[in-house]
Design a protein around this motif. Structure first.
Motif, PDB file in Angstrom:
ATOM      1  N   GLN A 131      57.237 -16.554  22.036  1.00 29.59           N
ATOM      2  CA  GLN A 131      57.092 -15.967  20.716  1.00 29.59           C
ATOM      3  C   GLN A 131      56.747 -17.055  19.707  1.00 29.59           C
ATOM      4  O   GLN A 131      57.519 -17.995  19.517  1.00 29.59           O
ATOM      5  CB  GLN A 131      58.383 -15.271  20.281  1.00 29.59           C
ATOM      6  N   ALA A 132      55.577 -16.939  19.082  1.00 29.65           N
ATOM      7  CA  ALA A 132      55.123 -17.931  18.105  1.00 29.65           C
ATOM      8  C   ALA A 132      55.382 -19.349  18.608  1.00 29.65           C
ATOM      9  O   ALA A 132      55.959 -20.172  17.903  1.00 29.65           O
ATOM     10  CB  ALA A 132      55.826 -17.710  16.761  1.00 29.65           C
ATOM     11  N   VAL A 263      53.538 -13.539  22.238  1.00 31.46           N
ATOM     12  CA  VAL A 263      53.667 -12.675  21.072  1.00 31.46           C
ATOM     13  C   VAL A 263      53.519 -13.519  19.813  1.00 31.46           C
ATOM     14  O   VAL A 263      54.167 -14.566  19.685  1.00 31.46           O
ATOM     15  CB  VAL A 263      55.036 -11.963  21.044  1.00 31.46           C
ATOM     16  N   ARG A 264      52.686 -13.055  18.882  1.00 30.65           N
ATOM     17  CA  ARG A 264      52.505 -13.799  17.640  1.00 30.65           C
ATOM     18  C   ARG A 264      52.152 -12.859  16.502  1.00 30.65           C
ATOM     19  O   ARG A 264      51.712 -11.723  16.726  1.00 30.65           O
ATOM     20  CB  ARG A 264      51.412 -14.852  17.785  1.00 30.65           C
ATOM     21  N   GLY A 265      52.365 -13.323  15.276  1.00 31.73           N
ATOM     22  CA  GLY A 265      52.006 -12.569  14.092  1.00 31.73           C
ATOM     23  C   GLY A 265      50.820 -13.200  13.400  1.00 31.73           C
ATOM     24  O   GLY A 265      50.649 -14.422  13.414  1.00 31.73           O
ATOM     25  N   VAL A 271      53.014 -21.666  12.811  1.00 31.47           N
ATOM     26  CA  VAL A 271      52.155 -21.864  13.988  1.00 31.47           C
ATOM     27  C   VAL A 271      50.883 -21.048  13.794  1.00 31.47           C
ATOM     28  O   VAL A 271      50.886 -19.820  13.898  1.00 31.47           O
ATOM     29  CB  VAL A 271      52.874 -21.450  15.280  1.00 31.47           C
ATOM     30  N   SER A 272      49.794 -21.731  13.474  1.00 28.81           N
ATOM     31  CA  SER A 272      48.509 -21.070  13.281  1.00 28.81           C
ATOM     32  C   SER A 272      47.410 -22.127  13.374  1.00 28.81           C
ATOM     33  O   SER A 272      47.695 -23.317  13.555  1.00 28.81           O
ATOM     34  CB  SER A 272      48.450 -20.365  11.922  1.00 28.81           C
ATOM     35  N   VAL A 320      48.770 -12.785  32.239  1.00 26.70           N
ATOM     36  CA  VAL A 320      49.034 -13.107  30.828  1.00 26.70           C
ATOM     37  C   VAL A 320      48.731 -11.911  29.950  1.00 26.70           C
ATOM     38  O   VAL A 320      47.684 -11.277  30.100  1.00 26.70           O
ATOM     39  CB  VAL A 320      48.181 -14.304  30.360  1.00 26.70           C
ATOM     40  N   THR A 321      49.648 -11.618  29.035  1.00 25.05           N
ATOM     41  CA  THR A 321      49.410 -10.629  27.992  1.00 25.05           C
ATOM     42  C   THR A 321      49.610 -11.293  26.639  1.00 25.05           C
ATOM     43  O   THR A 321      50.615 -11.976  26.425  1.00 25.05           O
ATOM     44  CB  THR A 321      50.374  -9.431  28.126  1.00 25.05           C
ATOM     45  N   GLU A 322      48.647 -11.100  25.747  1.00 17.56           N
ATOM     46  CA  GLU A 322      48.760 -11.593  24.374  1.00 17.56           C
ATOM     47  C   GLU A 322      48.969 -10.402  23.458  1.00 17.56           C
ATOM     48  O   GLU A 322      48.136  -9.489  23.408  1.00 17.56           O
ATOM     49  CB  GLU A 322      47.512 -12.369  23.957  1.00 17.56           C
ATOM     50  N   LEU A 323      50.066 -10.404  22.712  1.00 17.08           N
ATOM     51  CA  LEU A 323      50.383  -9.319  21.790  1.00 17.08           C
ATOM     52  C   LEU A 323      50.353  -9.853  20.369  1.00 17.08           C
ATOM     53  O   LEU A 323      51.129 -10.743  20.014  1.00 17.08           O
ATOM     54  CB  LEU A 323      51.769  -8.748  22.109  1.00 17.08           C
ATOM     55  N   VAL A 324      49.438  -9.330  19.562  1.00 11.59           N
ATOM     56  CA  VAL A 324      49.258  -9.778  18.184  1.00 11.59           C
ATOM     57  C   VAL A 324      49.773  -8.697  17.242  1.00 11.59           C
ATOM     58  O   VAL A 324      49.380  -7.535  17.355  1.00 11.59           O
ATOM     59  CB  VAL A 324      47.784 -10.074  17.881  1.00 11.59           C
TER      60      VAL A 324
END
Length: 370
Positions: A131-132, A263-265, A271-272, A320-324
Motif C-alpha cells: 500500500q503506497a 494499492v495506491r491513491g 509517494v508519487s 500482479v494487480t494494481e489498484l488505483v
C-alpha cells in the motif's frame, strides 16, 4: 484509550529485541499461516493505524500488526541504515519465528511496503500487499531505471527531515497550530484533506510513538559537494531508504513468486512521481533554493519505478494487480476501507472476484495477471 475494543497489545521477546504486536481477542493462535495476515506500518506511525482494518477482517483469519523498532511499543534500538531496511525486516522475521508463523500473507504500508519487499526477498510469503509503498529503488536520488544521481545520495536520508517536525514529535505536540505539527502533517500528507475520522487522536498518538533518539528517526547525515549540500548518513530511519543501501528490485527474481497487490491513491503527497517529500521536486518548485536543474537533480519517478519493477515481475511469471483509488491520499486503508478490505481478501484468496462485487468507479483495477 488508543486501543479499540477487541484489540490487545503484547510484547514478544525475540532473540533480537522486544517487539510489540496488536492482536484481536478472538483470534486462534493455531490458525495456519495461509490464513494469517501480518500488517507492517510505515514511517512515523505504528500498528495503531491498522486497527480499523483489523476489526473489519473476517473472524476466521488471524491478524497481527507489528510495531517496527523505534515505533509504537517496540524497543527503541538504533537502526543500522547501511543494511537498508533489513534491520526492520529481520525484526519482523524474528517476531514471526517466535510466534511460530512461517510464510504468512504480508501487508506493508509506505516504508512498511519496502520492509515487506525486503522480507519477501529473504523469506517465503504467501502473498504481498503493498500500500503506497516506497519505490523498490528507495526514496529520492534515482532516475527511472534506479541508477543513482550522485555517489553519496545527495539530498536523501536524515538531513532531509524538517527539524521543527522532529522537535514537535519529541515534545509530543498534539496541536494543529503549525503546518509542521504531527496533526497537521497527518491531515495534509497522510490522507486526502477531505478525510475525516473520529479516530484522529489515535492516529496522532501513533505518530508520537516515534523515537527521535540517536539512531532512530530521522537519522544522521553527511556533508556533500552536491546540491543541496548534504547526503545520506549511516544511522537512523530515513537513511535506510537511501538508494545506496536499499534496492528491492531483485524481487523480480523470486522463485516462486508470491502474488502481489499494489494499492495506491492518485492524491498521494508522499509517494508519487512528484512527491512533496522529494527535495529535488521541491527544488524544481522553488521551495528549496539553488536547484541545479532537471539534468542534474530530477524528481524521483516513484510510481513509474514501482510499475516498471512489477511489470517485470509479471513478465517473469508473477501475478500482479494494481489498484488505483481516485482522489485518495497516502492511506487507502483509512480513506476507502471497504475497497481496500475487498482487494486484500481477494488477493489472499479468501474471496474470489466472482463472489464479490466489482470495485466502484473510484477504485480501478489497472492491471491483473489473474
Amino acid at each position: 484509550m488508543t486501543l479499540f475494543d477487541g484489540i490487545t497489545a503484547r510484547l514478544v521477546e525475540t532473540d533480537r529485541l522486544g517487539v510489540n504486536i496488536l492482536e484481536r481477542d478472538h483470534d486462534d493462535p493455531a490458525t495456519p499461516a495461509d490464513r494469517t495476515v501480518v500488517l507492517i506500518h510505515g514511517n512515523v506511525s505504528s500498528s495503531l493505524f491498522w486497527q480499523e482494518l483489523m476489526e473489519d477482517l473476517p473472524s476466521d483469519l488471524r491478524v497481527i500488526a507489528i510495531d517496527l523498532r523505534g515505533f509504537g511499543g517496540s524497543e527503541h534500538l538504533p537502526v543500522d541504515a547501511t543494511r537498508g531496511l533489513r534491520d526492520f525486516s529481520d525484526d519482523v522475521h524474528a517476531t514471526l519465528t517466535t510466534l511460530g508463523i512461517d510464510g504468512p500473507h504480508l501487508v506493508g504500508w509506505s516504508m512498511g511496503g519496502g520492509v515487506a519487499m525486503q522480507y519477501a526477498i529473504d523469506h517465503p510469503v504467501r502473498s504481498l500487499t503493498l500500500q503506497a509503498p516506497v519505490s523498490p529503488y528507495g526514496f529520492g536520488g534515482t532516475r527511472r531505471d534506479g541508477s543513482r544521481l550522485t555517489n553519496d545520495d545527495a539530498g536523501c536520508g536524515g538531513g532531509g527531515a524538517n527539524p521543527d517536525f522532529v522537535q514537535r514529535l519529541t515534545d509530543g505536540d498534539t496541536s494543529a497550530d503549525a503546518p509542521t505539527s504531527p496533526r497537521s502533517v497527518l491531515r495534509s500528507s497522510y490522507v486526502n484533506p477531505d478525510y475525516a475520522t473520529e479516530h484522529e487522536d489515535v492516529w496522532v498518538a501513533s505518530m508520537l510513538t516515534t523515537s527521535t533518539a540517536e539512531g532512530n528517526y530521522p537519522g544522521d547525515s553527511a556533508a556533500s559537494e552536491h546540491w543541496p549540500g548534504f547526503a545520506a548518513g549511516t544511522r537512523g530511519v530515513l537513511n535506510t531508504m537511501a538508494p545506496r543501501y536499499f534496492n528491492a528490485s531483485s524481487i523480480v527474481d523470486l522463485d516462486p513468486k508470491p502474488p502481489v497487490l499494489w494499492v495506491r491513491g492518485t492524491a498521494d503527497a508522499i509517494v508519487s512521481d512528484a512527491s512533496f517529500f522529494d527535495l529535488n521536486h521541491l527544488g524544481a518548485l522553488g521551495v528549496i533554493p539553488g536547484w541545479p536543474g532537471e539534468e542534474v537533480a530530477p524528481a524521483q519517478p516513484m510510481i513509474s519505478q514501482t510499475r516498471d519493477v512489477l511489470d517485470t515481475y509479471r513478465e517473469r511469471g508473477g501475478d500482479v494487480t494494481e489498484l488505483v483509488m481516485e482522489g485518495v491520499g497516502h492511506s487507502p486503508h483509512l480513506e476507502r476501507p471497504a475497497e481496500f478490505r475487498r482487494a486484500l481478501l481477494t488477493r489472499i484468496g479468501y474471496i474470489g472476484l466472482a463472489q464479490h462485487p466489482a470495485p466502484p468507479t473510484e477504485a480501478i483495477i489497472i492491471s491483473s495477471s489473474d
